[in-house]
Design a protein around this motif. Structure first.
Motif, PDB file in Angstrom:
ATOM      1  N   LYS A 256       0.800  -1.228   0.000  1.00  0.00           N
ATOM      2  CA  LYS A 256       0.000   0.000   0.000  1.00  0.00           C
ATOM      3  C   LYS A 256       0.828   1.271   0.000  1.00  0.00           C
ATOM      4  O   LYS A 256       0.271   2.359  -0.060  1.00  0.00           O
ATOM      5  N   SER A 497     -13.817   6.822  -3.599  1.00  0.00           N
ATOM      6  CA  SER A 497     -13.654   6.621  -2.156  1.00  0.00           C
ATOM      7  C   SER A 497     -13.378   7.943  -1.433  1.00  0.00           C
ATOM      8  O   SER A 497     -13.705   9.013  -1.951  1.00  0.00           O
ATOM      9  N   ASN A 505      -4.338   4.266  -2.672  1.00  0.00           N
ATOM     10  CA  ASN A 505      -4.956   3.330  -3.606  1.00  0.00           C
ATOM     11  C   ASN A 505      -3.920   2.881  -4.635  1.00  0.00           C
ATOM     12  O   ASN A 505      -3.864   3.400  -5.748  1.00  0.00           O
ATOM     13  N   ALA A 509      -3.696  -2.862  -6.677  1.00  0.00           N
ATOM     14  CA  ALA A 509      -4.944  -3.278  -6.029  1.00  0.00           C
ATOM     15  C   ALA A 509      -6.108  -3.322  -7.010  1.00  0.00           C
ATOM     16  O   ALA A 509      -7.076  -4.064  -6.820  1.00  0.00           O
ATOM     17  N   LYS A 511      -8.421  -1.133  -7.523  1.00  0.00           N
ATOM     18  CA  LYS A 511      -9.650  -0.693  -6.862  1.00  0.00           C
ATOM     19  C   LYS A 511     -10.063   0.711  -7.299  1.00  0.00           C
ATOM     20  O   LYS A 511      -9.255   1.522  -7.722  1.00  0.00           O
ATOM     21  N   TYR A 512     -11.335   0.958  -7.152  1.00  0.00           N
ATOM     22  CA  TYR A 512     -11.925   2.283  -7.360  1.00  0.00           C
ATOM     23  C   TYR A 512     -11.720   2.787  -8.795  1.00  0.00           C
ATOM     24  O   TYR A 512     -11.567   2.011  -9.735  1.00  0.00           O
ATOM     25  N   LYS A 539     -10.716   3.436 -14.706  1.00  0.00           N
ATOM     26  CA  LYS A 539     -10.716   2.448 -13.640  1.00  0.00           C
ATOM     27  C   LYS A 539      -9.340   2.364 -12.986  1.00  0.00           C
ATOM     28  O   LYS A 539      -8.309   2.530 -13.639  1.00  0.00           O
ATOM     29  N   SER A 541      -6.246   3.085  -9.995  1.00  0.00           N
ATOM     30  CA  SER A 541      -5.571   4.137  -9.234  1.00  0.00           C
ATOM     31  C   SER A 541      -5.204   5.331 -10.104  1.00  0.00           C
ATOM     32  O   SER A 541      -4.837   5.183 -11.280  1.00  0.00           O
TER      33      SER A 541
END
Length: 585
Positions: A256, A497, A505, A509, A511-512, A539, A541
């Protein structure tokens, strides 16, 4: 002795019938009462007979809504399983994870759940209907009411939570004893526990990116991270995290870590680690933090012999970075910063979000009584931030860890969230009054730092402004205003988020998502809504977008040798990262 005939138990149909009778009786009485109350209105009696909040049309309308929703619950109880009338829609949110357990669909607890949701919904509607309040007062009332509704959830009480009752029977009360132990431990600490104690350790599984502390002042340490590429970008990066929290939110673990990722992109990365306030910092004010940012910039420029640095300011440190840029511009030194990136930072506090509910003269005076030694205990700030998301950060733990007696789950983000820092009281008070309450930073010359008037309109440094779509601390619409406060080129990015997950992010990952303007677009949006309407969604990071923006301003590289290696330049290493200040309590 003659045998007395037994009394037969009522059948399900009989129970349903008598329940219907009681419900119908309530309906008739309520209808009669409403007719009596509304009759004077229909007869056009003098306005003086209308009592606001009692028999005015708006109040009566809300009473009818409450009665309708309440009677719908009776109807659901009366319909035989698998037949009868169509089920009524449930009041309140369709999905509420507090009630996801199957036990909440059993008849008695289903009624408790829906009654609670109905009452809570009506309370919030009543707040919205209140007249004569200023918008800010109404938002404060709504915030307080929502907090009360969350606190009174049946999930928070042992006798109204079927999961707790079931667990208590299963463990013969061991869950309540364990929960009591958890609660007593939190009382002793003066802070709510969110994650398992002892699961994380700085340098072992947190803040692991290799580096050296190369400068230590009474206010901060400067960490220089070791390069992992043979060549690095000529212009280094200096990161200013918020001193309200520990810096390692940007270095949680290798997967992370924004710092590790930035180093891997070939950047020479420096991080400021702020000291948690103590009595020695009772006279520290905002000017000192601006001066510290300038000092860190000058230190890196001198160490690496470069004309300028890239900078990042996160949250309150981003607000301060904007003031720093204004001071440098006023002093003719703007060219010492090649770019400024702002993570969820505000400069215009007119719409600063829910934190503003905690800022008025009475609460500011109260903070003064909590800071007798010149610094505010970080646990007070932690409690404030927890209240912003009370359902998730307070009551969820009351239910799981106090009532159900569950073990805490190891979670690095929540460990960081509970690793509080103390704040200089004088700075904190001025920050709340000058920025949150009086909103002086966006008024040219209204604030003076170290003798220099602050005018954000003079800042022409290229800026990358990142906001979180679901940020409850620095709302995206408030962060957006930074794009109009500065005069230089600005790239605005809206990330999926919130205040933390929207920033932390990593690309791996997956994500988001994030939104940016189409490069072909020529019209500059005038508001966040206009930006969203014109933006393109991507889509994953936003980090790669940021580093591409950084490189577009100059992709010259140099060998990662000499002063680019921590401790091998003019500043000897004072210790290993993450340093000493991050460990001070």
């Amino acid at each position: 002795m003659s045998e007395t005939p037994g009394i037969a138990a009522p059948t399900l149909a009989e129970l349903q019938h008598w329940t219907w009778v009681m419900g119908r009786a309530q309906q008739m009485m309520m209808a009669q009462g409403l007719d009596a109350i509304t009759a004077p209105l229909d007869a056009a009696v003098p306005e003086a007979m209308v009592v606001p909040g009692f028999n005015d049309p708006a109040t009566l309308s809300r009473v009818r809504d409450f009665w309708r929703d309440g009677f719908a619950l009776w109807q659901q109880m009366l319909v035989p399983a698998g037949g009868g009338a169509a089920p009524q829609p449930e009041p309140g949110p369709a999905t509420d994870k507090r009630f996801k357990a199957a036990q909440w669909r059993e008849p008695v607890f289903d009624l408790i759940r829906q009654s609670y949701q109905t009452i809570g919904d009506q309370m919030l509607r009543s707040v919205d209907a209140v007249e004569g309040l200023e918008p800010r007062q109404k938002e404060q009332l709504r915030f307080a009411t929502r907090g009360f509704v969350d606190a009174m959830s049946p999930t928070n009480f042992a006798l109204t939570n079927p999961e707790v009752i079931e667990k208590t029977i299963e463990t013969r009360g061991a869950n309540l004893l364990q929960g009591l132990q958890n609660m007593m431990a939190d009382i002793g600490r003066g802070q709510l526990t969110h994650t398992a104690q002892g699961s994380f350790e700085l340098g072992r599984n947190l803040a692991m990116t290799p580096g050296k502390v190369v400068l230590r002042t009474p206010l901060y340490e400067l960490i220089h991270y070791a390069p992992t590429t043979e060549r690095v970008q000529a212009t280094p990066l200096v990161i200013f995290p918020p001193w309200i929290n520990r810096f390692y939110i940007l270095d949680l673990n290798p997967e992370k870590s924004f710092i590790r990722w930035a180093v891997e992109q070939g950047l020479s990365v420096f991080m400021v680690s702020w000291k948690s306030a103590d009595a020695s910092m009772k006279d520290v004010i905002w000017d000192d933090y601006v001066a510290a940012q300038i000092e860190a910039i000058e230190t890196v420029r001198s160490l690496l012999e470069v004309p300028a640095v890239h900078t990042i300011g996160y949250c309150v440190a981003g607000t301060t970075l904007a003031a720093t840029l204004a001071v440098l511009s006023a002093r003719g030194q703007a060219d010492r910063v090649a770019s400024a990136t702002f993570f969820t930072a505000q400069v215009d506090f007119a719409d600063a979000g829910e934190l503003a509910h905690f800022i008025d003269d009475e609460q500011i005076a109260l903070l003064g009584t909590l800071s007798p030694e010149g610094f505010l205990d970080g646990r007070y700030m932690a409690a404030t931030f927890n209240l912003l998301r009370g359902r998730d950060l307070i009551w969820n733990y009351v239910t799981n860890n106090y009532l159900l007696g569950k073990d805490y789950v190891p979670f690095d983000l929540l460990h960081w969230n509970g690793d509080t820092t103390n704040l200089p009281a004088k700075w904190h008070k001025a920050y709340l009054t000058d920025l949150y309450r009086d909103n002086l930073l966006v008024e040219p010359g209204a604030m003076v730092v170290d003798g220099t008037p602050v005018d954000l309109g003079r800042v022409t440094t290229p800026a990358y402004v990142q906001a979180g779509r679901e940020d409850h601390i620095a709302p995206a619409a408030s962060v957006w205003k930074l794009t109009t406060a500065l005069s230089g080129p600005v790239r605005f990015v809206l990330a999926g988020s919130g205040h933390i997950a929207g920033v932390v992010n990593p690309p791996a990952a997956g994500k988001y998502q994030y939104w940016t303007l189409d490069p072909a677009s020529t019209d500059a949006p005038s508001s966040l809504d206009a930006f969203v309407a014109a933006a393109v969604e991507t889509k994953g990071s936003w980090w790669p977008d940021w580093v591409a923006w950084l490189r577009a301003m100059g992709d010259e590289t140099v060998a990662a040798t000499g002063a680019r290696i921590p401790g091998e330049g003019a500043l000897p290493a004072l210790g290993e990262s993450p340093g000493d200040y991050v460990r001070m309590r």
